[in-house]
Design an enzyme around this catalytic site. Sequence first.
Site, short mmCIF file in Angstrom:
data_model
loop_
_atom_site.label_atom_id
_atom_site.label_comp_id
_atom_site.label_asym_id
_atom_site.label_seq_id
_atom_site.Cartn_x
_atom_site.Cartn_y
_atom_site.Cartn_z
N GLY A 252 0.82 -1.21 0.00
CA GLY A 252 0.00 0.00 0.00
C GLY A 252 0.85 1.25 0.00
O GLY A 252 0.87 2.03 -0.95
N ARG A 289 -0.50 10.70 11.79
CA ARG A 289 0.73 9.92 11.95
C ARG A 289 1.75 10.57 12.89
O ARG A 289 2.35 9.87 13.72
CB ARG A 289 1.38 9.65 10.59
CG ARG A 289 0.53 8.76 9.68
CD ARG A 289 1.26 8.40 8.40
NE ARG A 289 2.34 7.48 8.65
CZ ARG A 289 3.62 7.79 8.61
NH1 ARG A 289 4.01 9.03 8.33
NH2 ARG A 289 4.54 6.88 8.86
N CYS A 316 -7.41 20.77 20.11
CA CYS A 316 -7.17 21.01 21.54
C CYS A 316 -6.53 19.80 22.19
O CYS A 316 -7.09 19.15 23.09
CB CYS A 316 -8.49 21.36 22.23
SG CYS A 316 -9.27 22.84 21.58
#
Length: 383
Positions: A252, A289, A316
């Site tokens: 992928g 990520r 936040c």
Amino acid sequence: MRVNGVDLSEIAELFGTPTYVIDLDRVRENYLRLDKAIKCPHVIAYAYKANHEPELVKLLAKLGSGATVPSAFGVILARISGVPPEKTVLVGPSPSRGDLIEAMDFGAIISIESHSQANALRSIGRANVMVRVNPGVGAGAYPGLVTGGKRSKFGLPPEEALSLFNSLKKDMRALGFHTHIGSQIFSTDPFRAALDVIKGLAERVGGVEIVDLGGGLGVPYSNESPFPLEEYAELVCERVREMGAKLFLETGRYIVADAGYLLSRVNYVKEVGGEKWLLIDAGMNDLIRPALYGARHEIICEGEGRERVLVAGPVCESSDFFGEYELPKLKEGDLIAFKNAGAYGFSMASRYNLRPLPAVVGIEGGRFRLLRPREDFCRAVFG
């Protein structure tokens, strides 16, 4: 900033930010490079979890790609994209009954990871199956990317996998063994070790039709060396030929990572404790990520001079932080782009902090088009 002849600022002006950009020509190039390198009977069953944008998976299907899917929705997407059932593989440690039924009805191959899952499948009917092996080998750039070795929820140890395979031969079409040891691997050694285990199992069951080696081919995000594709291809084909089997890969990231960009604008600039912060409009809800793994994505932008800055988003959470960078001097409204955002970017995005999923734009042949509009309030909040 230009990608494949297209000015990224024009995309940002038309569609706003944050926006994902996918260079479809680069996707095609990456797929064909991998396909050409593998000189033995094979199926590149592209991993939909990396990026499931429909236009992207349709393009890959036209090139001959298969599909590795994690759910019933993935099976449906593969089917409507033109992927044949014999090139579609359902994988995952805990598929629902609905996932199993959809895959079985389509005629896809199902990777079995436990005796319990096998019993669930038996209660539904006869299917095309592989058994996922944990070969005791794990590798990956971050602990969260390692899917083999001790304390892994994935697959079965070799002896248990052997026992399960033999039992499945009685009431299923048992095709072979499957493994996936991790992601972001830059050495062929872990693959060699995993293949040795699979080869031993294949010999003990009298041969197999399929060996699925998973994915894991590393993509340079910063200063890593390129993945040794030719060495890898020679290794896996040699081992698979010895087994008399067809190779399946669930690649992928290698196909889509460097084809993607995340566009964002600087909202605010401020100094705190002698450090300069760039607060941008993309956050961990758009690209998780860095927050999840500590992963780093190179930033490209235009400007004069250089300065050290901390880059963070609007969410936040203190973990909504992309890292410390040396960048040109930027001001409010300036455009930046995160590179290598084509894999596990949009596919892991969320609406956290009541933020809509971003737009997605495709580039092909020097032109761009909207693939997915930004969500509006009603879609994001009410569904």
